[in-house]
Motif scaffolding. Structure first.
Motif, PDB file in Angstrom:
ATOM      1  N   THR A  88       0.835  -1.116   0.038  1.00  0.00           N
ATOM      2  CA  THR A  88      -0.052  -0.016   0.020  1.00  0.00           C
ATOM      3  C   THR A  88       0.773   1.370   0.082  1.00  0.00           C
ATOM      4  OG1 THR A  88      -1.803  -1.297   1.125  1.00  0.00           O
ATOM      5  CG2 THR A  88      -1.968   1.114   1.125  1.00  0.00           C
ATOM      6  N   VAL A  89       0.742   2.115  -0.918  1.00  0.00           N
ATOM      7  CA  VAL A  89       1.605   3.345  -1.056  1.00  0.00           C
ATOM      8  C   VAL A  89       0.678   4.649  -0.396  1.00  0.00           C
ATOM      9  CG1 VAL A  89       2.289   4.994  -2.729  1.00  0.00           C
ATOM     10  CG2 VAL A  89       2.439   2.766  -3.105  1.00  0.00           C
ATOM     11  N   VAL A  90       1.100   5.014   0.631  1.00  0.00           N
ATOM     12  CA  VAL A  90       0.596   6.223   1.250  1.00  0.00           C
ATOM     13  C   VAL A  90       1.635   7.661   1.211  1.00  0.00           C
ATOM     14  CG1 VAL A  90      -0.349   4.711   3.021  1.00  0.00           C
ATOM     15  CG2 VAL A  90       1.641   6.021   3.548  1.00  0.00           C
ATOM     16  N   ALA A  91       2.615   7.538   0.498  1.00  0.00           N
ATOM     17  CA  ALA A  91       3.359   8.690   0.066  1.00  0.00           C
ATOM     18  C   ALA A  91       2.931   9.549  -0.873  1.00  0.00           C
ATOM     19  CB  ALA A  91       4.896   8.307  -0.364  1.00  0.00           C
ATOM     20  N   ARG A  92       2.696  10.746  -0.564  1.00  0.00           N
ATOM     21  CA  ARG A  92       2.379  11.626  -1.530  1.00  0.00           C
ATOM     22  C   ARG A  92       3.475  12.129  -2.729  1.00  0.00           C
ATOM     23  NH1 ARG A  92      -2.036  10.611  -2.306  1.00  0.00           N
ATOM     24  NH2 ARG A  92      -1.340   8.995  -0.917  1.00  0.00           N
ATOM     25  N   PHE A  93       4.702  12.192  -2.158  1.00  0.00           N
ATOM     26  CA  PHE A  93       5.711  12.497  -2.978  1.00  0.00           C
ATOM     27  C   PHE A  93       5.954  11.061  -3.829  1.00  0.00           C
ATOM     28  CE2 PHE A  93      10.612  12.564  -3.731  1.00  0.00           C
ATOM     29  CZ  PHE A  93      10.308  13.436  -4.982  1.00  0.00           C
ATOM     30  N   ARG A  94       6.009  11.127  -5.135  1.00  0.00           N
ATOM     31  CA  ARG A  94       6.200   9.776  -5.840  1.00  0.00           C
ATOM     32  C   ARG A  94       7.465  10.079  -6.847  1.00  0.00           C
ATOM     33  NH1 ARG A  94       0.359   7.070  -5.842  1.00  0.00           N
ATOM     34  NH2 ARG A  94      -0.111   7.343  -3.479  1.00  0.00           N
ATOM     35  N   PRO A  95       8.557   9.680  -6.542  1.00  0.00           N
ATOM     36  CA  PRO A  95       9.729   9.685  -7.578  1.00  0.00           C
ATOM     37  C   PRO A  95       9.269   8.558  -8.549  1.00  0.00           C
ATOM     38  CG  PRO A  95      10.689   8.726  -5.584  1.00  0.00           C
ATOM     39  CD  PRO A  95       9.221   9.289  -5.166  1.00  0.00           C
ATOM     40  N   ALA A  96      10.116   8.307  -9.517  1.00  0.00           N
ATOM     41  CA  ALA A  96       9.597   7.617 -10.815  1.00  0.00           C
ATOM     42  C   ALA A  96       9.423   6.080 -10.320  1.00  0.00           C
ATOM     43  CB  ALA A  96      11.000   7.522 -11.988  1.00  0.00           C
ATOM     44  N   TRP A  97      10.358   5.682  -9.573  1.00  0.00           N
ATOM     45  CA  TRP A  97      10.227   4.230  -8.969  1.00  0.00           C
ATOM     46  C   TRP A  97       8.975   3.809  -8.385  1.00  0.00           C
ATOM     47  CZ3 TRP A  97       9.602   2.503  -4.321  1.00  0.00           C
ATOM     48  CH2 TRP A  97       9.819   3.330  -3.021  1.00  0.00           C
ATOM     49  N   LEU A  98       8.556   5.060  -7.729  1.00  0.00           N
ATOM     50  CA  LEU A  98       7.188   4.983  -6.868  1.00  0.00           C
ATOM     51  C   LEU A  98       6.086   4.998  -7.496  1.00  0.00           C
ATOM     52  CD1 LEU A  98       6.147   4.102  -3.990  1.00  0.00           C
ATOM     53  CD2 LEU A  98       6.370   6.309  -3.497  1.00  0.00           C
ATOM     54  N   ARG A  99       6.183   5.821  -8.638  1.00  0.00           N
ATOM     55  CA  ARG A  99       5.116   5.913  -9.392  1.00  0.00           C
ATOM     56  C   ARG A  99       4.760   4.540 -10.221  1.00  0.00           C
ATOM     57  NH1 ARG A  99       7.412  11.040 -10.506  1.00  0.00           N
ATOM     58  NH2 ARG A  99       8.109  10.228 -12.782  1.00  0.00           N
ATOM     59  N   ALA A 100       5.756   4.151 -10.597  1.00  0.00           N
ATOM     60  CA  ALA A 100       5.758   2.857 -11.381  1.00  0.00           C
ATOM     61  C   ALA A 100       5.189   1.802 -10.476  1.00  0.00           C
ATOM     62  CB  ALA A 100       6.985   2.336 -11.935  1.00  0.00           C
ATOM     63  N   VAL A 101       5.514   1.687  -9.099  1.00  0.00           N
ATOM     64  CA  VAL A 101       5.141   0.900  -8.335  1.00  0.00           C
ATOM     65  C   VAL A 101       3.561   0.908  -8.225  1.00  0.00           C
ATOM     66  CG1 VAL A 101       5.078   0.000  -5.850  1.00  0.00           C
ATOM     67  CG2 VAL A 101       7.108   0.213  -7.179  1.00  0.00           C
ATOM     68  N   ALA A 102       3.273   2.220  -7.710  1.00  0.00           N
ATOM     69  CA  ALA A 102       1.817   2.466  -7.465  1.00  0.00           C
ATOM     70  C   ALA A 102       0.826   2.310  -8.615  1.00  0.00           C
ATOM     71  CB  ALA A 102       1.740   4.181  -7.112  1.00  0.00           C
ATOM     72  N   GLY A 103       1.314   2.132  -9.913  1.00  0.00           N
ATOM     73  CA  GLY A 103       0.524   1.989 -10.956  1.00  0.00           C
ATOM     74  C   GLY A 103       0.465   0.599 -11.370  1.00  0.00           C
TER      75      GLY A 103
END
Length: 215
Positions: free
Chosen positions: A181-196
């Protein structure tokens, strides 16, 4: 609060029990340059079981290797040592700890019963593609955080496809419908990819994020 020292890669790791209890433990992973909290944070106060927190190599009450050599995978090994000691756990990671939570959720999907990825220092990491790395030497210090940890982990390579490989491992090998589960509001490229990725959840806060893993 009690502290147990675990051994990983010739480093003594401090595993803090912030609140004892029965049931599945919650494991907190701190951000870059931080250390474990001394008390249970308000954001995880609703957790019914024990609450623990790990000081990564070169941070807090854990010891330091000589001359650096820090990578995210070394810290994943730190988290693995804690998980092996606890048996299984739900993991909440801040910043750098969020990236390590992702890695350990994929590598130990049957032992990590949910990972919550939150904002904090070191969330960005370094580049997403290989680049040349300068060679440097830093003065030896006697207290943590180790300056080598700050320098090396602050620029570690985090390709989005590498990060999503761990989210897919978590979904493939966990029996949870939503192992991350992603709760971070700031999302670098790696986290944007994971959240998607399919099967990765989204929540507005750590408190909300851990609710799916309370049972």
């Amino acid at each position: 609060m009690t502290v147990e020292m675990l051994i990983h890669n010739r480093v003594e790791l401090a595993l803090h029990t912030l609140r004892p209890g029965s049931g599945r433990p919650l494991l907190l992973l701190h951000g870059l340059g931080e250390q474990s909290p001394s008390d249970v944070p308000d954001a995880v106060a609703d957790w019914a079981g024990p609450v623990t927190a790990l000081d990564f190599t070169g941070h807090g009450a854990s010891t330091m290797p000589i001359g650096g050599g820090y990578t995210a995978e070394i810290l994943m090994g730190d988290a693995d040592a804690a998980i092996q000691h606890l048996g299984e756990a739900t993991v909440v990671g801040r910043g750098l700890g969020a990236y390590i939570a992702l890695l350990i959720a994929g590598a130990r999907a049957q032992r990590v019963r949910g990972a919550v990825l939150a904002d904090g220092p070191g969330l960005s990491g370094g580049p997403s593609v290989p680049t040349s790395q300068p060679v440097f030497s830093l003065d030896r210090v006697e207290t943590t955080p180790d300056p080598y940890a700050l320098a090396e982990l602050g620029r570690d390579l985090r390709p989005p496809d590498y990060a999503t490989a761990f989210s897919r491992l978590a979904l493939q090998d966990s029996d949870l419908d939503q192992p991350i589960t992603v709760v971070a509001r700031f999302r670098p490229a790696w986290l944007r990819a994971v959240a998607g990725e399919p099967g990765v959840g989204d929540a507005d806060s750590i408190r909300e994020g851990i609710r799916a893993y309370l049972d």
